[in-house]
Design an enzyme around this catalytic site. Structure first.
Site, PDB file in Angstrom:
ATOM      1  CB  VAL A  99      12.854 -28.325   5.068  1.00  0.00           C
ATOM      2  CG1 VAL A  99      11.784 -27.655   4.206  1.00  0.00           C
ATOM      3  CG2 VAL A  99      13.124 -29.728   4.547  1.00  0.00           C
ATOM      4  CB  CYS A 100      11.950 -23.752   4.608  1.00  0.00           C
ATOM      5  SG  CYS A 100      11.158 -22.199   4.148  1.00  0.00           S
ATOM      6  CB  THR A 101      14.113 -19.952   6.894  1.00  0.00           C
ATOM      7  OG1 THR A 101      12.886 -20.253   7.571  1.00  0.00           O
ATOM      8  CG2 THR A 101      13.815 -19.103   5.663  1.00  0.00           C
ATOM      9  N   GLY A 102      15.125 -23.225   7.900  1.00  0.00           N
ATOM     10  CA  GLY A 102      15.821 -23.985   8.937  1.00  0.00           C
ATOM     11  C   GLY A 102      17.327 -23.958   8.695  1.00  0.00           C
ATOM     12  CB  ALA A 149      14.384 -25.168  -1.876  1.00  0.00           C
TER      13      ALA A 149
END
Length: 234
Positions: A99-102, A149
């Site tokens: 999730v996200c910048t993972g 996202a």
């Protein structure tokens, strides 16, 4: 079914805790929070402390591998010990997720090369620097790669993955149990006041420059990476 969720200093806790709420409700699931300093607490970017359950070295494999995002992701992108751990887990995982910048961390480990993936909207273009194919969608599924996202997409991501793992009916039951009925009081980003969007960009510009510079640096090493440049055939 073993689900391994990576935790690290400076992560955004909601990236991890929102999916955790869904994962913990999957029938037969065993959720592990892996961190280098386990069992000592990991402090997120806002100061919330989370207690990991296992050290990476104590894990032989998993069915689902998950990486959250957050400003601490910058340090992970050159942390060879962590990147090697992710590659090792991904070899046997049924699903490799974030999730996200993972997703930038997964890409830095070479695990999204040639795959469609998403990220926080401010960092989405950086995926291309690391060999992934950026897609501006809430949740992106490309074979066994599932990415969400920014931050609040964690629940959307987790319910979508739940449907892949245990079927849509059970995923919908979980959605009902946690009363997932999103209704933002504000306009969607595409309809938001452009001045507010510009202000958010301006406030994060310095950090995004650091993040992009590192993504570019890591991406330039691509030719020497010891893993496939293209994903396996479907």
């Amino acid at each position: 079914m073993r689900i391994v969720m990576l935790a690290y200093p400076g992560m955004t806790q909601l990236d991890l805790t929102a999916p955790f709420e869904v994962f913990a409700r999957l029938p037969g699931a065993r959720v592990e929070i892996a961190a280098k300093n386990a069992p000592r607490p990991v402090e997120d970017a806002a100061g919330l402390k989370i207690v990991p359950t296992i050290a990476p070295g104590d894990l032989a494999g998993c069915d689902v591998l998950f990486v959250p995002g957050g400003p601490g992701q910058i340090d992970l992108m050159e942390d060879e010990e962590t990147l090697a751990f992710l590659r090792r887990m991904a070899e046997r995982a049924r699903f490799v997720t974030s999730v996200c910048t993972g997703s930038l961390v997964l890409a830095a480990a070479g695990l999204l090369t040639g795959y469609r993936a998403t990220c926080h909207w401010l960092s989405l273009p950086q995926l291309a620097l690391l060999g992934a194919i950026p897609v501006e969608e809430r949740v992106v599924v490309d074979r066994n790669r599932v990415t969400g996202a920014g931050v609040t997409s964690g629940l959307d991501f987790a319910l979508r993955l739940a449907a892949e793992v245990v079927g849509e009916a059970e995923a919908r039951r979980i959605g009902l149990a946690i009363e997932y009925e999103p209704a933002s009081p504000f306009p969607a980003r595409a309809q938001e006041d452009p001045r507010l969007v510009a202000e958010v960009r301006a406030r994060t510009a310095a950090f995004q420059e650091r993040r992009e510079a590192l993504a570019r640096k890591v991406g330039q090493r691509k030719a020497g990476w010891p893993f496939p440049k293209e994903p396996p055939a479907p």
